[in-house]
Design a protein around this motif. Structure first.
Motif, PDB file in Angstrom:
ATOM      1  N   ALA A  20     -30.039  -6.312-129.740  1.00 55.14           N
ATOM      2  CA  ALA A  20     -30.365  -7.246-130.827  1.00 55.14           C
ATOM      3  C   ALA A  20     -31.246  -8.377-130.322  1.00 55.14           C
ATOM      4  CB  ALA A  20     -29.087  -7.799-131.441  1.00 55.14           C
ATOM      5  N   ILE A  21     -30.936  -8.899-129.146  1.00 51.24           N
ATOM      6  CA  ILE A  21     -31.728  -9.992-128.582  1.00 51.24           C
ATOM      7  C   ILE A  21     -33.125  -9.498-128.212  1.00 51.24           C
ATOM      8  CG2 ILE A  21     -31.893 -11.579-126.630  1.00 51.24           C
ATOM      9  CD1 ILE A  21     -28.788 -11.698-126.755  1.00 51.24           C
ATOM     10  N   GLN A  22     -33.206  -8.307-127.662  1.00 49.14           N
ATOM     11  CA  GLN A  22     -34.500  -7.741-127.300  1.00 49.14           C
ATOM     12  C   GLN A  22     -35.350  -7.506-128.552  1.00 49.14           C
ATOM     13  OE1 GLN A  22     -34.303  -3.939-125.357  1.00 49.14           O
ATOM     14  NE2 GLN A  22     -36.347  -4.133-124.515  1.00 49.14           N
ATOM     15  N   ALA A  23     -34.753  -6.986-129.593  1.00 41.48           N
ATOM     16  CA  ALA A  23     -35.492  -6.746-130.839  1.00 41.48           C
ATOM     17  C   ALA A  23     -35.992  -8.060-131.431  1.00 41.48           C
ATOM     18  CB  ALA A  23     -34.608  -6.010-131.835  1.00 41.48           C
ATOM     19  N   ALA A  24     -35.173  -9.095-131.388  1.00 45.61           N
ATOM     20  CA  ALA A  24     -35.592 -10.399-131.905  1.00 45.61           C
ATOM     21  C   ALA A  24     -36.755 -10.955-131.093  1.00 45.61           C
ATOM     22  CB  ALA A  24     -34.419 -11.365-131.894  1.00 45.61           C
ATOM     23  N   ALA A  25     -36.717 -10.791-129.773  1.00 47.23           N
ATOM     24  CA  ALA A  25     -37.796 -11.288-128.921  1.00 47.23           C
ATOM     25  C   ALA A  25     -39.094 -10.545-129.193  1.00 47.23           C
ATOM     26  CB  ALA A  25     -37.402 -11.163-127.457  1.00 47.23           C
ATOM     27  N   VAL A  26     -39.025  -9.232-129.346  1.00 49.16           N
ATOM     28  CA  VAL A  26     -40.227  -8.436-129.620  1.00 49.16           C
ATOM     29  C   VAL A  26     -40.784  -8.786-130.995  1.00 49.16           C
ATOM     30  CG1 VAL A  26     -41.059  -6.083-130.048  1.00 49.16           C
ATOM     31  CG2 VAL A  26     -39.620  -6.560-128.070  1.00 49.16           C
ATOM     32  N   THR A  27     -39.921  -8.962-131.974  1.00 54.85           N
ATOM     33  CA  THR A  27     -40.365  -9.336-133.316  1.00 54.85           C
ATOM     34  C   THR A  27     -41.055 -10.686-133.297  1.00 54.85           C
ATOM     35  OG1 THR A  27     -38.573  -8.067-134.299  1.00 54.85           O
ATOM     36  CG2 THR A  27     -39.597  -9.735-135.687  1.00 54.85           C
ATOM     37  N   ASP A  28     -40.507 -11.639-132.558  1.00 52.99           N
ATOM     38  CA  ASP A  28     -41.124 -12.957-132.441  1.00 52.99           C
ATOM     39  C   ASP A  28     -42.491 -12.852-131.776  1.00 52.99           C
ATOM     40  OD1 ASP A  28     -41.103 -15.910-132.549  1.00 52.99           O
ATOM     41  OD2 ASP A  28     -40.946 -15.735-130.362  1.00 52.99           O
ATOM     42  N   LEU A  29     -42.585 -12.067-130.719  1.00 53.75           N
ATOM     43  CA  LEU A  29     -43.860 -11.881-130.018  1.00 53.75           C
ATOM     44  C   LEU A  29     -44.906 -11.266-130.945  1.00 53.75           C
ATOM     45  CD1 LEU A  29     -45.574 -11.894-127.441  1.00 53.75           C
ATOM     46  CD2 LEU A  29     -44.617  -9.644-126.932  1.00 53.75           C
ATOM     47  N   LEU A  30     -44.528 -10.238-131.693  1.00 53.73           N
ATOM     48  CA  LEU A  30     -45.472  -9.604-132.612  1.00 53.73           C
ATOM     49  C   LEU A  30     -45.897 -10.571-133.706  1.00 53.73           C
ATOM     50  CD1 LEU A  30     -43.959  -6.027-132.926  1.00 53.73           C
ATOM     51  CD2 LEU A  30     -46.003  -6.729-131.667  1.00 53.73           C
ATOM     52  N   GLY A  31     -44.972 -11.395-134.168  1.00 57.24           N
ATOM     53  CA  GLY A  31     -45.313 -12.401-135.168  1.00 57.24           C
ATOM     54  C   GLY A  31     -46.306 -13.416-134.635  1.00 57.24           C
ATOM     55  N   ARG A  32     -46.152 -13.799-133.389  1.00 57.11           N
ATOM     56  CA  ARG A  32     -47.089 -14.749-132.786  1.00 57.11           C
ATOM     57  C   ARG A  32     -48.461 -14.118-132.582  1.00 57.11           C
ATOM     58  NH1 ARG A  32     -44.024 -18.563-128.508  1.00 57.11           N
ATOM     59  NH2 ARG A  32     -42.101 -18.840-129.707  1.00 57.11           N
ATOM     60  N   LEU A  33     -48.504 -12.852-132.223  1.00 55.95           N
ATOM     61  CA  LEU A  33     -49.786 -12.172-132.039  1.00 55.95           C
ATOM     62  C   LEU A  33     -50.532 -12.032-133.352  1.00 55.95           C
ATOM     63  CD1 LEU A  33     -48.890  -9.344-129.520  1.00 55.95           C
ATOM     64  CD2 LEU A  33     -50.238 -11.395-129.076  1.00 55.95           C
ATOM     65  N   ASP A  34     -49.795 -11.966-134.462  1.00 62.83           N
ATOM     66  CA  ASP A  34     -50.409 -11.772-135.769  1.00 62.83           C
ATOM     67  C   ASP A  34     -50.689 -13.097-136.487  1.00 62.83           C
ATOM     68  OD1 ASP A  34     -51.437 -10.065-137.712  1.00 62.83           O
ATOM     69  OD2 ASP A  34     -49.588 -10.157-138.875  1.00 62.83           O
ATOM     70  N   ASP A  35     -50.445 -14.224-135.841  1.00 61.21           N
ATOM     71  CA  ASP A  35     -50.637 -15.533-136.460  1.00 61.21           C
ATOM     72  C   ASP A  35     -52.124 -15.871-136.490  1.00 61.21           C
ATOM     73  OD1 ASP A  35     -50.480 -18.070-137.444  1.00 61.21           O
ATOM     74  OD2 ASP A  35     -49.417 -18.919-135.719  1.00 61.21           O
ATOM     75  N   SER A  36     -52.726 -15.794-137.666  1.00 58.92           N
ATOM     76  CA  SER A  36     -54.170 -16.027-137.772  1.00 58.92           C
ATOM     77  C   SER A  36     -54.520 -17.508-137.763  1.00 58.92           C
ATOM     78  CB  SER A  36     -54.705 -15.373-139.050  1.00 58.92           C
ATOM     79  OG  SER A  36     -54.079 -15.962-140.176  1.00 58.92           O
ATOM     80  N   THR A  37     -53.547 -18.391-137.916  1.00 55.42           N
ATOM     81  CA  THR A  37     -53.833 -19.824-137.939  1.00 55.42           C
ATOM     82  C   THR A  37     -53.859 -20.438-136.550  1.00 55.42           C
ATOM     83  OG1 THR A  37     -51.490 -20.399-138.175  1.00 55.42           O
ATOM     84  CG2 THR A  37     -52.742 -20.040-140.199  1.00 55.42           C
ATOM     85  N   SER A  38     -53.351 -19.748-135.581  1.00 53.05           N
ATOM     86  CA  SER A  38     -53.275 -20.271-134.222  1.00 53.05           C
ATOM     87  C   SER A  38     -54.384 -19.683-133.365  1.00 53.05           C
ATOM     88  CB  SER A  38     -51.922 -19.921-133.602  1.00 53.05           C
ATOM     89  OG  SER A  38     -51.921 -20.209-132.226  1.00 53.05           O
ATOM     90  N   LYS A  39     -54.949 -20.506-132.486  1.00 56.17           N
ATOM     91  CA  LYS A  39     -55.973 -19.965-131.592  1.00 56.17           C
ATOM     92  C   LYS A  39     -55.356 -19.078-130.521  1.00 56.17           C
ATOM     93  CE  LYS A  39     -56.496 -23.440-128.012  1.00 56.17           C
ATOM     94  NZ  LYS A  39     -57.442 -24.298-127.332  1.00 56.17           N
TER      95      LYS A  39
END
Length: 51
Positions: A20-39
């Motif tokens: 569960a912790i690993q899945a949450a970390a990967v989901t957070d990482l993917l969300g950050r990679l897809d953030d179009s507002t951040s450089k």
């Protein structure tokens, strides 16, 4: 707060929660990679490479 009464109990607790912790970390990482507002997101990196 968690409590484990012994080292084997702690290891069992970690083994149960690790997926569960690993899945949450990967989901957070993917969300950050897809953030179009951040450089620092994937889109930002592409934008920087193209300019």
């Amino acid at each position: 707060m968690l409590y484990a009464e012994s080292a084997p109990a702690l290891m069992e607790l970690q083994s149960r929660w690790a997926p569960a912790i690993q899945a949450a970390a990967v989901t957070d990482l993917l969300g950050r990679l897809d953030d179009s507002t951040s450089k620092y997101g994937f889109a930002g990196l592409v934008r920087e490479a193209l300019t």
